[in-house]
Design a protein around this motif. Structure first.
Motif, PDB file in Angstrom:
ATOM      1  N   GLY A 223       0.811  -1.224   0.000  1.00  0.00           N
ATOM      2  CA  GLY A 223       0.000   0.000   0.000  1.00  0.00           C
ATOM      3  C   GLY A 223       0.836   1.261   0.000  1.00  0.00           C
ATOM      4  O   GLY A 223       0.328   2.346  -0.311  1.00  0.00           O
ATOM      5  N   ASP A 224       2.128   1.139   0.343  1.00  0.00           N
ATOM      6  CA  ASP A 224       3.013   2.307   0.310  1.00  0.00           C
ATOM      7  C   ASP A 224       3.187   2.790  -1.130  1.00  0.00           C
ATOM      8  O   ASP A 224       3.184   1.997  -2.076  1.00  0.00           O
ATOM      9  CB  ASP A 224       4.393   1.947   0.876  1.00  0.00           C
ATOM     10  N   ILE A 225       3.325   4.097  -1.269  1.00  0.00           N
ATOM     11  CA  ILE A 225       3.582   4.682  -2.592  1.00  0.00           C
ATOM     12  C   ILE A 225       5.044   5.097  -2.639  1.00  0.00           C
ATOM     13  O   ILE A 225       5.500   5.908  -1.832  1.00  0.00           O
ATOM     14  CB  ILE A 225       2.662   5.889  -2.861  1.00  0.00           C
ATOM     15  N   LEU A 226       5.802   4.509  -3.578  1.00  0.00           N
ATOM     16  CA  LEU A 226       7.232   4.752  -3.697  1.00  0.00           C
ATOM     17  C   LEU A 226       7.564   5.385  -5.049  1.00  0.00           C
ATOM     18  O   LEU A 226       6.845   5.172  -6.029  1.00  0.00           O
ATOM     19  CB  LEU A 226       8.010   3.444  -3.564  1.00  0.00           C
ATOM     20  N   THR A 227       8.639   6.136  -5.084  1.00  0.00           N
ATOM     21  CA  THR A 227       9.129   6.719  -6.339  1.00  0.00           C
ATOM     22  C   THR A 227      10.516   6.183  -6.615  1.00  0.00           C
ATOM     23  O   THR A 227      11.397   6.239  -5.752  1.00  0.00           O
ATOM     24  CB  THR A 227       9.169   8.259  -6.262  1.00  0.00           C
ATOM     25  N   GLY A 228      10.708   5.626  -7.801  1.00  0.00           N
ATOM     26  CA  GLY A 228      12.000   5.071  -8.176  1.00  0.00           C
ATOM     27  C   GLY A 228      12.418   5.516  -9.560  1.00  0.00           C
ATOM     28  O   GLY A 228      11.644   6.141 -10.293  1.00  0.00           O
TER      29      GLY A 228
ATOM     30  N   VAL B   9       3.120  -0.255  -3.706  1.00  0.00           N
ATOM     31  CA  VAL B   9       3.607  -1.598  -3.359  1.00  0.00           C
ATOM     32  C   VAL B   9       2.406  -2.542  -3.266  1.00  0.00           C
ATOM     33  O   VAL B   9       1.478  -2.313  -2.492  1.00  0.00           O
ATOM     34  CB  VAL B   9       4.360  -1.588  -2.011  1.00  0.00           C
ATOM     35  N   ILE B  10       2.417  -3.578  -4.115  1.00  0.00           N
ATOM     36  CA  ILE B  10       1.321  -4.558  -4.036  1.00  0.00           C
ATOM     37  C   ILE B  10       1.812  -5.897  -3.459  1.00  0.00           C
ATOM     38  O   ILE B  10       1.008  -6.739  -3.053  1.00  0.00           O
ATOM     39  CB  ILE B  10       0.663  -4.785  -5.417  1.00  0.00           C
ATOM     40  N   ALA B  11       3.149  -6.067  -3.386  1.00  0.00           N
ATOM     41  CA  ALA B  11       3.715  -7.254  -2.729  1.00  0.00           C
ATOM     42  C   ALA B  11       5.176  -6.964  -2.395  1.00  0.00           C
ATOM     43  O   ALA B  11       5.904  -6.419  -3.217  1.00  0.00           O
ATOM     44  CB  ALA B  11       3.624  -8.473  -3.641  1.00  0.00           C
ATOM     45  N   LYS B  12       5.588  -7.323  -1.176  1.00  0.00           N
ATOM     46  CA  LYS B  12       6.961  -7.054  -0.755  1.00  0.00           C
ATOM     47  C   LYS B  12       7.965  -7.999  -1.390  1.00  0.00           C
ATOM     48  O   LYS B  12       9.161  -7.749  -1.380  1.00  0.00           O
ATOM     49  CB  LYS B  12       7.061  -7.130   0.774  1.00  0.00           C
ATOM     50  N   ASP B  13       7.456  -9.129  -1.948  1.00  0.00           N
ATOM     51  CA  ASP B  13       8.343 -10.093  -2.596  1.00  0.00           C
ATOM     52  C   ASP B  13       7.594 -10.758  -3.740  1.00  0.00           C
ATOM     53  O   ASP B  13       6.520 -11.335  -3.539  1.00  0.00           O
ATOM     54  CB  ASP B  13       8.800 -11.154  -1.585  1.00  0.00           C
ATOM     55  N   ASP B  14       8.147 -10.614  -4.939  1.00  0.00           N
ATOM     56  CA  ASP B  14       7.480 -11.207  -6.100  1.00  0.00           C
ATOM     57  C   ASP B  14       7.855 -12.665  -6.300  1.00  0.00           C
ATOM     58  O   ASP B  14       7.506 -13.293  -7.304  1.00  0.00           O
ATOM     59  CB  ASP B  14       7.816 -10.413  -7.362  1.00  0.00           C
ATOM     60  N   GLY B  15       8.566 -13.236  -5.326  1.00  0.00           N
ATOM     61  CA  GLY B  15       8.997 -14.628  -5.423  1.00  0.00           C
ATOM     62  C   GLY B  15      10.441 -14.744  -5.844  1.00  0.00           C
ATOM     63  O   GLY B  15      11.047 -15.800  -5.735  1.00  0.00           O
ATOM     64  N   GLU B  16      11.002 -13.626  -6.311  1.00  0.00           N
ATOM     65  CA  GLU B  16      12.400 -13.620  -6.731  1.00  0.00           C
ATOM     66  C   GLU B  16      13.192 -12.570  -5.966  1.00  0.00           C
ATOM     67  O   GLU B  16      14.286 -12.179  -6.369  1.00  0.00           O
ATOM     68  CB  GLU B  16      12.503 -13.356  -8.241  1.00  0.00           C
ATOM     69  N   GLY B  17      12.607 -12.089  -4.867  1.00  0.00           N
ATOM     70  CA  GLY B  17      13.307 -11.133  -4.014  1.00  0.00           C
ATOM     71  C   GLY B  17      13.094  -9.675  -4.386  1.00  0.00           C
ATOM     72  O   GLY B  17      13.690  -8.790  -3.769  1.00  0.00           O
ATOM     73  N   HIS B  18      12.254  -9.426  -5.385  1.00  0.00           N
ATOM     74  CA  HIS B  18      11.979  -8.045  -5.781  1.00  0.00           C
ATOM     75  C   HIS B  18      10.663  -7.557  -5.177  1.00  0.00           C
ATOM     76  O   HIS B  18       9.777  -8.352  -4.841  1.00  0.00           O
ATOM     77  CB  HIS B  18      11.883  -7.926  -7.313  1.00  0.00           C
ATOM     78  N   ILE B  19      10.536  -6.234  -5.087  1.00  0.00           N
ATOM     79  CA  ILE B  19       9.288  -5.639  -4.618  1.00  0.00           C
ATOM     80  C   ILE B  19       8.372  -5.458  -5.825  1.00  0.00           C
ATOM     81  O   ILE B  19       8.771  -4.863  -6.833  1.00  0.00           O
ATOM     82  CB  ILE B  19       9.540  -4.279  -3.939  1.00  0.00           C
ATOM     83  N   LEU B  20       7.160  -5.985  -5.715  1.00  0.00           N
ATOM     84  CA  LEU B  20       6.211  -5.892  -6.816  1.00  0.00           C
ATOM     85  C   LEU B  20       5.396  -4.604  -6.672  1.00  0.00           C
ATOM     86  O   LEU B  20       4.821  -4.336  -5.622  1.00  0.00           O
ATOM     87  CB  LEU B  20       5.289  -7.110  -6.816  1.00  0.00           C
TER      88      LEU B  20
ATOM     89  N   LYS C 193      -0.288   1.643 -11.960  1.00  0.00           N
ATOM     90  CA  LYS C 193      -1.712   1.837 -12.208  1.00  0.00           C
ATOM     91  C   LYS C 193      -2.444   2.212 -10.921  1.00  0.00           C
ATOM     92  O   LYS C 193      -3.263   3.133 -10.901  1.00  0.00           O
ATOM     93  CB  LYS C 193      -2.298   0.564 -12.817  1.00  0.00           C
ATOM     94  N   GLU C 194      -2.131   1.509  -9.839  1.00  0.00           N
ATOM     95  CA  GLU C 194      -2.784   1.808  -8.556  1.00  0.00           C
ATOM     96  C   GLU C 194      -2.368   3.170  -8.021  1.00  0.00           C
ATOM     97  O   GLU C 194      -3.181   3.913  -7.472  1.00  0.00           O
ATOM     98  CB  GLU C 194      -2.462   0.716  -7.527  1.00  0.00           C
ATOM     99  N   ALA C 195      -1.086   3.484  -8.183  1.00  0.00           N
ATOM    100  CA  ALA C 195      -0.611   4.797  -7.731  1.00  0.00           C
ATOM    101  C   ALA C 195      -1.297   5.902  -8.534  1.00  0.00           C
ATOM    102  O   ALA C 195      -1.658   6.948  -7.990  1.00  0.00           O
ATOM    103  CB  ALA C 195       0.907   4.888  -7.887  1.00  0.00           C
TER     104      ALA C 195
END
Length: 306
Positions: free
Chosen positions: A26-31, A80-91, A95-97
């Motif tokens: 739910g956090d909104i991040l800028t990268g 942020v919709i998932a803290k781990d996409d299964g490969e160690g990345h943040i998903l 679109k939600e942001a």
């Protein structure tokens, strides 16, 4: 002694603080965009791991192409919709942001009257569909151009300038209009044409509409001028329709051209014609005198006896 500066923990303070921050769904991040493919976009979040935005989470616009719309180095804000996409990345989901932040931006566009360049991405009943800030917007056929557009199919994939006229976040309703920018552009073009008009010139035109105060005439160059009721005839008329009719071809003189407006006159031409006729009559009036002189001489010769 070496001039090389010794690295300390302070040099990595920002990165260290970022790596220890807690990220939750739910956090909104800028990268920053560091990689782009057809399947996903990779962001540098200044975190211990990277952020991944899959293609389906980039935009609500079905025609959105990450390879053309995004570039390496662009800053992207996503949820942020998932803290781990299964490969160690943040998903992440752009679109939600967008759904969270875009409506505020759209409201700003509405209040400022910002002219936006948008692409027509779909045809629907009585209008077309476009996307602004990832939000689906509607442009009615009556607001697509200066005049009502009957065949909206011809506008598919075209790019137009438009302004936001309705923002309803609660009902997810976004309405735009391309009519005002089109009218402004047409007005500027007309002003340029009007500035090149020669006052006093005589032109032909077609009566396009009749009002109680006069008639609007479309000229050969596509411009429209006002033929005021006082400039239609020397005789006083109660209504222009008693002399003119829509679609009638007329010859008029341009009497003024300023501030994008053209003044016309038929009366001035009538005066010129009358002056020419009077001048012609004056010339013809001299001829009988010559004829009389010739006749008198003939009669005189007849009387002479040789």
């Amino acid at each position: 002694m070496s001039d090389t500066k010794m690295e300390t923990m302070d040099d990595y303070k920002e990165e260290l603080e970022a790596s220890f921050k807690k990220i939750k769904e739910g956090d909104i991040l800028t990268g920053t965009v560091i990689a782009i493919s057809e399947k996903h976009v990779t962001l540098d979040l200044k975190y211990y791991t990277e952020g991944i935005i899959s293609a389906e989470n980039l935009s609500n616009d079905p025609n959105f192409n990450p390879k053309t719309e995004l570039h390496i180095g662009d800053e992207v804000t996503a949820t942020v919709i998932a803290k781990d996409d299964g490969e160690g990345h943040i998903l992440l989901s752009k679109k939600e942001a967008n759904d969270t932040l875009a409506w505020d931006k759209l409201q700003e566009y509405l209040e400022k009257g910002t002219v936006l360049t948008v692409k027509i991405g779909g045809i629907v009943n009585k209008g077309v569909v476009t996307y602004v800030e990832g939000i689906r917007g509607f442009i009615p056929a009556s607001k697509l151009d200066v005049a009502y557009v009957e065949n909206t199919e011809e506008w598919l994939n075209k790019t137009v300038e438009a302004i936001v006229i309705t923002v309803d976040k609660e009902n997810k309703k976004l309405v735009l209009s391309a009519k005002e920018p089109a009218l402004e552009k047409l007005s500027e073009e007309n002003k340029k044409k009007v500035s090149n008009i020669v006052v006093g010139s005589v032109v032909e035109g077609i009566v396009e509409s009749i009002k109680p105060y006069g008639a609007f005439v479309t000229l050969e160059n596509g411009l429209s001028g006002l033929l005021h009721i006082s400039q239609i005839s020397e005789k006083r008329i109660k209504n222009p329709s008693s002399v003119l009719s829509e679609g009638q071809k007329v010859t008029v003189q341009i009497t003024s051209a300023e501030n994008g407006k053209i003044g016309l006159s038929m009366k001035s031409l009538n005066k010129q014609e009358e002056a020419e006729e009077n001048h012609s009559e004056e010339i013809n009036y001299e001829l009988p005198k010559t004829e009389e002189i010739g006749t008198g001489l003939g009669e005189l010769l007849k009387k002479l006896k040789i």
